[in-house]
Enzyme design. Structure first.
Site, PDB file in Angstrom:
ATOM      1  N   ASP A  25      38.630   0.562  45.728  1.00 17.68           N
ATOM      2  CA  ASP A  25      39.521  -0.623  45.827  1.00 17.68           C
ATOM      3  C   ASP A  25      39.257  -1.427  47.127  1.00 17.68           C
ATOM      4  O   ASP A  25      39.716  -2.489  47.619  1.00 17.68           O
ATOM      5  CB  ASP A  25      41.071  -0.311  45.877  1.00 17.68           C
ATOM      6  CG  ASP A  25      41.990  -0.291  44.542  1.00 17.68           C
ATOM      7  OD1 ASP A  25      41.054  -0.321  43.577  1.00 17.68           O
ATOM      8  OD2 ASP A  25      42.775   0.366  44.417  1.00 17.68           O
ATOM      9  N   CYS A  48      38.479   3.496  36.177  1.00 16.73           N
ATOM     10  CA  CYS A  48      38.907   3.336  37.724  1.00 16.73           C
ATOM     11  C   CYS A  48      40.255   4.150  37.647  1.00 16.73           C
ATOM     12  O   CYS A  48      40.811   4.658  36.823  1.00 16.73           O
ATOM     13  CB  CYS A  48      39.520   1.817  37.328  1.00 16.73           C
ATOM     14  SG  CYS A  48      40.545   1.537  38.702  1.00 16.73           S
ATOM     15  N   ASP A  94      43.045   2.584  34.086  1.00 15.91           N
ATOM     16  CA  ASP A  94      43.064   2.977  35.349  1.00 15.91           C
ATOM     17  C   ASP A  94      43.887   4.117  35.416  1.00 15.91           C
ATOM     18  O   ASP A  94      44.442   4.553  34.081  1.00 15.91           O
ATOM     19  CB  ASP A  94      44.042   1.673  35.909  1.00 15.91           C
ATOM     20  CG  ASP A  94      43.928   1.690  37.562  1.00 15.91           C
ATOM     21  OD1 ASP A  94      43.382   2.393  38.147  1.00 15.91           O
ATOM     22  OD2 ASP A  94      44.457   0.424  38.147  1.00 15.91           O
ATOM     23  N   HIS A  95      44.287   4.887  36.732  1.00 17.54           N
ATOM     24  CA  HIS A  95      44.721   5.978  36.693  1.00 17.54           C
ATOM     25  C   HIS A  95      45.025   6.112  38.170  1.00 17.54           C
ATOM     26  O   HIS A  95      44.381   6.531  39.003  1.00 17.54           O
ATOM     27  CB  HIS A  95      43.884   7.071  36.202  1.00 17.54           C
ATOM     28  CG  HIS A  95      44.502   8.587  36.449  1.00 17.54           C
ATOM     29  ND1 HIS A  95      44.609   9.351  37.748  1.00 17.54           N
ATOM     30  CD2 HIS A  95      44.753   9.430  35.660  1.00 17.54           C
ATOM     31  CE1 HIS A  95      44.998  10.574  37.525  1.00 17.54           C
ATOM     32  NE2 HIS A  95      45.047  10.637  36.030  1.00 17.54           N
ATOM     33  N   ARG A 121      53.368   6.150  43.457  1.00 23.17           N
ATOM     34  CA  ARG A 121      53.436   4.553  43.184  1.00 23.17           C
ATOM     35  C   ARG A 121      54.581   4.305  42.099  1.00 23.17           C
ATOM     36  O   ARG A 121      54.346   3.608  40.965  1.00 23.17           O
ATOM     37  CB  ARG A 121      51.922   4.216  42.507  1.00 23.17           C
ATOM     38  CG  ARG A 121      52.135   2.738  42.777  1.00 23.17           C
ATOM     39  CD  ARG A 121      50.494   2.389  41.961  1.00 23.17           C
ATOM     40  NE  ARG A 121      50.398   0.861  42.284  1.00 23.17           N
ATOM     41  CZ  ARG A 121      49.448  -0.127  41.424  1.00 23.17           C
ATOM     42  NH1 ARG A 121      49.204   0.405  40.132  1.00 23.17           N
ATOM     43  NH2 ARG A 121      49.085  -1.083  41.951  1.00 23.17           N
ATOM     44  N   ASP A 169      43.969  -8.359  35.061  1.00 26.24           N
ATOM     45  CA  ASP A 169      44.433  -7.047  35.481  1.00 26.24           C
ATOM     46  C   ASP A 169      45.726  -6.771  35.112  1.00 26.24           C
ATOM     47  O   ASP A 169      46.593  -7.441  34.238  1.00 26.24           O
ATOM     48  CB  ASP A 169      44.015  -6.830  36.997  1.00 26.24           C
ATOM     49  CG  ASP A 169      43.791  -5.492  37.486  1.00 26.24           C
ATOM     50  OD1 ASP A 169      44.631  -4.675  37.835  1.00 26.24           O
ATOM     51  OD2 ASP A 169      42.619  -5.115  37.575  1.00 26.24           O
ATOM     52  N   LYS A 207      39.743  -2.238  31.250  1.00 26.64           N
ATOM     53  CA  LYS A 207      39.494  -1.489  32.808  1.00 26.64           C
ATOM     54  C   LYS A 207      40.870  -0.398  32.603  1.00 26.64           C
ATOM     55  O   LYS A 207      42.018  -0.554  32.641  1.00 26.64           O
ATOM     56  CB  LYS A 207      39.974  -2.556  33.844  1.00 26.64           C
ATOM     57  CG  LYS A 207      39.984  -1.757  35.071  1.00 26.64           C
ATOM     58  CD  LYS A 207      40.452  -2.908  36.046  1.00 26.64           C
ATOM     59  CE  LYS A 207      40.470  -2.382  37.581  1.00 26.64           C
ATOM     60  NZ  LYS A 207      40.940  -3.276  38.607  1.00 26.64           N
ATOM     61  N   TRP A 257      41.506   7.290  49.306  1.00 21.61           N
ATOM     62  CA  TRP A 257      41.713   5.862  48.889  1.00 21.61           C
ATOM     63  C   TRP A 257      41.027   4.808  49.613  1.00 21.61           C
ATOM     64  O   TRP A 257      41.311   4.914  50.861  1.00 21.61           O
ATOM     65  CB  TRP A 257      43.296   5.593  48.593  1.00 21.61           C
ATOM     66  CG  TRP A 257      43.338   4.010  47.746  1.00 21.61           C
ATOM     67  CD1 TRP A 257      42.957   3.579  46.687  1.00 21.61           C
ATOM     68  CD2 TRP A 257      43.885   3.041  48.800  1.00 21.61           C
ATOM     69  NE1 TRP A 257      43.295   2.283  46.728  1.00 21.61           N
ATOM     70  CE2 TRP A 257      43.836   1.898  47.841  1.00 21.61           C
ATOM     71  CE3 TRP A 257      44.057   2.838  50.099  1.00 21.61           C
ATOM     72  CZ2 TRP A 257      44.125   0.382  48.095  1.00 21.61           C
ATOM     73  CZ3 TRP A 257      44.591   1.432  50.480  1.00 21.61           C
ATOM     74  CH2 TRP A 257      44.503   0.316  49.445  1.00 21.61           C
TER      75      TRP A 257
HETATM   76  C1  DGJ Z   1      44.188   0.023  41.009  1.00 21.59           C
HETATM   77  C2  DGJ Z   1      43.036  -0.429  40.769  1.00 21.59           C
HETATM   78  O1  DGJ Z   1      42.119   0.194  41.438  1.00 21.59           O
HETATM   79  C3  DGJ Z   1      43.068  -1.892  41.194  1.00 21.59           C
HETATM   80  O2  DGJ Z   1      41.759  -2.650  40.880  1.00 21.59           O
HETATM   81  C4  DGJ Z   1      44.194  -2.741  40.244  1.00 21.59           C
HETATM   82  O3  DGJ Z   1      43.769  -2.520  39.070  1.00 21.59           O
HETATM   83  C5  DGJ Z   1      45.397  -1.844  40.438  1.00 21.59           C
HETATM   84  N1  DGJ Z   1      45.467  -0.424  40.296  1.00 21.59           N
HETATM   85  C6  DGJ Z   1      46.462  -2.479  39.385  1.00 21.59           C
HETATM   86  O4  DGJ Z   1      47.604  -1.969  39.501  1.00 21.59           O
END
Ligand code: DGJ
Length: 740
Positions: free
Chosen positions: A552, A530, A482-483, A447, A370, A480, A203
């Site tokens: 990130d 993402c 996310d995962h 998380r 976001d 966007k 990460w």
């Molecule tokens: C992880 C993403 O990479 C970030 O840019 C953001 O969207 C956060 N999650 C939000 O929880």
């Protein structure tokens, strides 16, 4: 888009029938040829020839892969095996195209199966083939049991990129269990100086370039995480010792798969090099009932004798023209604003509206809100899964903010993480069985969240309905997606124990199906992949998403390295980067606004700073840079990339050059880490310009050396180069060269 999924399910087996073909990239005109005896198969495209042959035992062997051969060149047929000794038998030293586990094979198999009677021996032999417009499809079968394998070889005429995949079909009367399935084995003949390059990370440290010599033994790069992963990316390049950025042979490839994967590279006892890419066999098992089939992901591979730069340029071109949703002409990435680093979970109508006003003033084209807009989502402990607008933050729903954003001339985008759930959410309380888990075992959180089992039909349908409604009810132009965690306890209690490990394939199939179906229903909506940054970047997800969130880590200095690694494998056409605040949240590094912009302008430009904290001079500078970016972005995103000076190996400086396909515009970015000891900065020699064209120089940021002409030929800029006056710590400059 569903063809990716469809192909995986249904190759039954009208050899050239469209599905497998569509999965590999649609129609094209490479030149497949098969000799009169049906023993030598050859594909030519771009500057590449690939050939394989049928040996007297009815097995397929690699014959040649490299720079284009003359059409008249006759390749010798596949030779009888060369046994080294009784310890290195023929099956160990022969470069098989698709070895089954059987017959004494002790090198890496492409396919391994178990039969209900305990037999685990598979001896695949040629049955027949068909040569189509751009592809050769070969059918194999076990010597005695009705296990059929279809191999597809499709070559893109323009780039010579070869896409390979395999489908195994159970035509026995009982079940068989697939223990291991690869898309392909690739083979290179003995040389004593092969080098392997691959990408590792973590990460905020994705796309770290690793290089090691290939010597006897294996190198395994893999993800066991259910997702592509930050730790390794499914791309490799194999070169020779002398290969550099612009010269020398490079064989490369990437697996189009967003679940657990593995690429196994080894040198056998005879010195042959083999790379096997496919589903990760770790914890893998896929039981096929009678009549069922399983398709591998595609492995897209290529060759260049123009070094690492040539290899990545041809692969970028292939991705733009054959992989991305907008292929062959993907839409240019709009300038984006994203709220994450500015406001984290504290989003509400007022704050976002105010920031949107300021973003619009900068020339931002897409405003993305976001995490934090839904359920009880005030931090990462609750609310994930409850995709209803938080009425405390948005008393009148999202519509007023979206309207305001649209009135400001921007598109509206929204963050979602559909595959996840917080235990503290209404969704989890209602459906605790919907997550990936083992009955009666702990459910490990990361998380504070758990992974929904998208392989389940009900979960798939729930997510489709939820996202479809969200998109129908709002004017949303962009998601966007996310995962944020890897899998744990990968159980699927809803199905029989012998079927549970289908999860590894069925989950990703349904993810692709979901993305494909949403795109079909909402063709104007764009999607970003993402996964806590760059944890899901691969050619599988890139077929269905328009851009990726690279990392990130928004520190502009760290980004130079991350972006350098990224572009080894993937095109800048999808690589997003944001300008955020200084000191950077991650490293506390302070850099100038220009430096931050120039670093981010090498891909799709985004802004993620808290504009409420900016000074008037920041707005003025940023507005100018956004306007400049719009004049060069097509070249930066979709041109030919030359990594003139790599930031790898602690280089004090780095530079990239992007050249438009017609060579009428080139854009140079140059960065200096730190000045010290009165060291001078070398002139930077450009590449890829037309030597005869006259280019006028336009400085975007920084200062060029005083003696620099305003106008000169491509030959001059490439031969003489250009000096940029970079000094101080974290200095940067950008210059455009344009044919008037
Ligand atoms: C992880 C993403 O990479 C970030 O840019 C953001 O969207 C956060 N999650 C939000 O929880």
């Amino acid at each position: 888009m569903t063809e990716v999924n469809g192909a995986r399910r249904s190759v039954c087996i009208g050899l050239l029938g469209g599905l497998a073909g569509m999965a590999l990239g649609g129609a094209a005109k490479a030149r497949p040829t098969v000799d009169d005896q049906g023993k030598v198969f050859r594909l030519d495209g771009g500057k590449v020839t690939y050939a394989f042959g049928l040996n007297p035992q009815g097995q397929l062997q690699t014959l040649y892969w490299g720079s284009a051969l003359a059409a008249a060149d006759k390749l010798p047929g596949a030779a009888a095996f060369r046994e080294n000794s009784s310890n290195e038998t023929q099956s160990v030293v022969t470069p098989f195209e698709f070895p089954g586990f059987g017959g004494g094979l002790t090198v890496e198999p492409a396919l391994k199966v178990t039969f209900p009677d305990g037999v685990r021996d598979l001896a695949l032999r040629y049955v027949d083939h068909q040569a189509g417009e751009d592809r050769i499809v070969v059918r194999l079968k076990d010597v005695s049991r009705a296990v059929h394998v279809t191999l597809t070889y499709a070559m893109d005429e323009a780039t010579g990129i070869l896409s390979r995949s395999a489908t195994v079909e159970n035509r026995t009367n009982s079940w068989i269990q697939v223990d291991q399935l690869a898309a392909a084995s690739i083979n290179l003949p003995y040389q004593d100086d092969y080098q392997l390059q691959y990408l590792t990370g973590k990460w905020s440290g994705e796309f770290t370039l690793e290089t090691r010599a290939i010597t006897p033994g294996s190198t395994v790069i893999e993800s066991r995480k259910g997702v592509t992963s930050h730790q390794a990316n499914p791309w490799i390049a194999i070169s020779r010792a002398g290969t550099d950025e612009e010269a020398g042979p490079v064989w490369f490839g990437a697996l189009a798969w967003s679940g657990s994967w593995r690429i196994h590279v080894d040198m056998d006892a005879a010195g042959n090099v083999r790379a096997t890419a496919g589903y990760n066999p770790f914890d893998f098992s896929y039981r096929l009932k009678a009549g069922e089939s399983l398709a591998s992901p595609a492995f897209h591979s290529g060759y260049s004798d123009e070094g690492f730069g040539g290899a990545s340029r041809v692969f970028h071109r292939y991705q733009r023209t054959r992989i991305l949703p907008g292929a062959p002409t993907p839409r240019v990435r709009p300038v984006l604003y994203n709220s994450w680093e500015a406001t984290y979970f504290a989003v509400d109508e007022k704050t976002q509206g105010e920031i949107a006003e300021k973003a619009a003033g900068l020339g931002v084209e897409r405003f993305v809100m976001d995490d934090g807009w839904f359920g009880a989502r005030n931090d990462d402990r609750a609310g994930l899964g409850d995709w209803v607008v938080n009425r405390k933050k948005f008393p009148n729903g999202l519509a007023p903010l979206i309207r305001r954003v649209n009135d400001l001339g921007m598109e509206f985008g929204l963050w979602v993480e559909p595959e996840m759930v917080n235990p503290d959410s209404d969704l989890y309380r209602a459906h605790p069985d919907w997550i990936i888990h083992f009955t009666g075992r702990p459910r490990s959180e990361a998380r504070n969240q758990l992974v929904l089992n998208l392989a389940r039909k009900d979960v798939y349908e729930y997510l489709l309905k939820m996202l479809d409604t969200l998109l129908k009810d709002h004017n949303i132009a962009f998601l966007k997606w996310d995962h944020n965690r890897a899998w744990s306890e990968p159980g699927w209690p809803g199905v029989a124990p012998g079927e549970q490990q289908r999860l590894y394939v069925a989950y990703v199939d349904n993810l692709y199906k979901l993305l494909g179906e949403l795109r079909r229903r909402h063709p104007k909506v764009e999607i970003e992949s993402c996964a806590s940054g760059g944890g899901r970047v691969d050619l599988g997800i890139m077929r269905l998403t328009d851009q990726v969130w690279t990392s990130d880590n928004t520190d502009p200095f760290d980004r130079l390295m991350i972006q350098d690694g990224f572009t080894r494998a993937y095109t800048p056409a999808v690589m997003m980067a944001w300008v955020t605040d200084a000191p950077n949240f991650l490293n506390k590094r302070v850099t100038s606004l220009e430096y931050r912009f120039l670093s981010a302008m090498q891909g799709g430009l985004g802004i993620g700073a808290n504009l409420n904290h900016w000074k008037p001079e920041d707005f003025q500078k940023a507005k100018q840079l956004v306007a400049d970016y719009k004049t060069i972005r097509l070249t930066v995103q979709q041109g030919n990339l030359y990594r003139l000076v790599s930031p790898q190996k602690n280089s004090p400086r780095s530079a990239t050059l992007s050249v438009s396909p017609d060579a009428n515009q080139a854009v140079l970015f140059a960065f200096l880490h730190a000045s010290s000891r009165m060291e001078r900065q070398p002139r930077i020699q450009l590449r890829g310009l037309d030597p005869k064209k006259v280019y006028t120089l336009r400085t975007i940021s920084g200062t060029v050396a005083p003696e620099t002409p305003k106008q000169a030929s491509g030959a001059y800029w490439m031969g003489n180069g250009i000096g940029l006056m970079l000094w101080g710590d974290f200095a940067a400059g950008a210059v455009a060269f344009e044919v008037q």
